[in-house]
Design a protein around this motif. Structure first.
Motif, short mmCIF file in Angstrom:
data_model
loop_
_atom_site.label_atom_id
_atom_site.label_comp_id
_atom_site.label_asym_id
_atom_site.label_seq_id
_atom_site.Cartn_x
_atom_site.Cartn_y
_atom_site.Cartn_z
N SER A 1 39.58 47.89 51.43
CA SER A 1 41.04 47.80 51.36
C SER A 1 41.48 46.84 50.27
O SER A 1 42.44 47.11 49.54
N THR A 2 40.79 45.73 50.14
CA THR A 2 41.12 44.75 49.10
C THR A 2 40.89 45.35 47.72
O THR A 2 41.75 45.23 46.84
N VAL A 3 39.77 46.01 47.53
CA VAL A 3 39.49 46.65 46.24
C VAL A 3 40.54 47.72 45.96
O VAL A 3 41.06 47.80 44.84
N ILE B 1 30.41 47.97 43.86
CA ILE B 1 31.00 46.64 43.76
C ILE B 1 30.48 45.82 44.93
O ILE B 1 30.63 46.20 46.09
N HIS B 2 29.81 44.71 44.61
CA HIS B 2 29.33 43.79 45.64
C HIS B 2 30.46 42.80 45.90
O HIS B 2 30.93 42.13 44.98
N ASN B 3 30.88 42.69 47.15
CA ASN B 3 32.07 41.92 47.49
C ASN B 3 31.79 40.91 48.59
O ASN B 3 32.15 41.13 49.73
N ASP B 4 31.18 39.82 48.21
CA ASP B 4 31.00 38.73 49.16
C ASP B 4 32.02 37.63 48.93
O ASP B 4 31.82 36.50 49.34
N GLY B 5 33.11 37.98 48.26
CA GLY B 5 34.23 37.06 48.16
C GLY B 5 34.50 36.47 46.80
O GLY B 5 35.45 35.71 46.65
N ALA B 6 33.72 36.80 45.77
CA ALA B 6 33.96 36.26 44.43
C ALA B 6 34.97 37.16 43.71
O ALA B 6 34.62 38.20 43.17
N LYS B 7 36.22 36.73 43.73
CA LYS B 7 37.32 37.51 43.16
C LYS B 7 37.07 37.87 41.70
O LYS B 7 37.30 39.00 41.29
N ASP B 8 36.57 36.91 40.91
CA ASP B 8 36.33 37.16 39.49
C ASP B 8 35.30 38.27 39.29
O ASP B 8 35.41 39.07 38.36
N GLU B 9 34.27 38.30 40.14
CA GLU B 9 33.23 39.32 40.01
C GLU B 9 33.79 40.71 40.33
O GLU B 9 33.44 41.69 39.67
N GLN C 1 36.97 41.65 40.02
CA GLN C 1 37.86 42.03 38.94
C GLN C 1 37.08 42.45 37.70
O GLN C 1 37.45 43.40 37.01
N ALA C 2 35.97 41.78 37.41
CA ALA C 2 35.12 42.15 36.27
C ALA C 2 34.52 43.54 36.49
O ALA C 2 34.45 44.36 35.56
N LEU D 1 35.81 45.95 38.30
CA LEU D 1 36.89 46.92 38.12
C LEU D 1 37.22 47.13 36.65
O LEU D 1 37.43 48.27 36.21
N ARG D 2 37.25 46.05 35.88
CA ARG D 2 37.49 46.20 34.43
C ARG D 2 36.43 47.09 33.80
O ARG D 2 36.73 47.94 32.96
N SER D 3 35.19 46.90 34.21
CA SER D 3 34.09 47.71 33.68
C SER D 3 34.27 49.18 34.05
O SER D 3 34.09 50.07 33.21
N ILE D 4 34.62 49.44 35.27
CA ILE D 4 34.83 50.82 35.73
C ILE D 4 35.96 51.47 34.94
O ILE D 4 35.83 52.59 34.45
#
Length: 172
Positions: free
Chosen positions: A20-22, A151-159, A161-162, A164-167
């Motif tokens: 949901s966050t993504v 997307i690995h999502n253990d809470g690092a917002k910058d990772e 967003q990076a 998503l930018r790549s995708i």
């Protein structure tokens, strides 16, 4: 966007992984409409059981997918224009996955550790027992499904967003 056709994404992953966050970030940062498959199931669960616990929503999944295996995805896609850029926030079943693929969706798998997932679900007030609810087909059926991106999502917002930018920089 320079693409000749609209991009469409569908997210897969376990409860609490951060789909949901993504999906919210994709909607906000890339102008795609977010479509939720789970909202209908959760509303039914609230009406029938007074809660959104996984045990309740999984009972609803089991009952209504006997009527139509892709009932929640079909309902969520109602009203979406064929060339509209959308992001479906969660696919749960192989029939949904097949339908999304047939309609040209790109698949993003969102993952998180069990500890992170459990903490997120608890924070939301959702009762989720990993040993019971985590074994339901809505949690496991797409474990081996191919994804175009992860997307690995253990809470690092910058990772996130990076990723998503790549995708989105890849285009179609």
């Amino acid at each position: 966007m320079t693409s000749a056709r609209a991009r469409r994404f569908a997210l897969i992953g376990k409860s609490g992984a951060g789909k949901s966050t993504v999906a919210e970030w994709i909607s906000r940062d890339y102008g795609m409409r977010r479509i939720s498959t789970g909202i209908i199931c959760r509303q039914i669960s609230l009406l029938l059981f007074g809660n959104e616990d996984k045990a309740s929503t999984q009972q609803i999944d089991d009952a209504l997918t006997q009527i139509d295996p892709s009932i929640f995805l079909q309902a969520a896609l109602r009203g979406a224009a064929p060339k509209e850029q959308i992001c479906v926030d969660s696919l749960r079943f192989a029939t949904d996955y097949s339908l999304a693929r047939a309609q040209g969706f790109e698949i993003i798998r969102v993952t998180a550790s069990d500890e992170t997932r459990a903490r997120r679900l608890e924070t939301r007030g959702q009762v989720f027992t990993l040993d019971v609810d985590g074994k339901h087909r809505s949690e496991t059926e797409l474990d081996k499904a191919a994804a175009d991106f992860t997307i690995h999502n253990d809470g690092a917002k910058d990772e996130i967003q990076a990723a998503l930018r790549s995708i989105f920089s890849r285009g179609v």
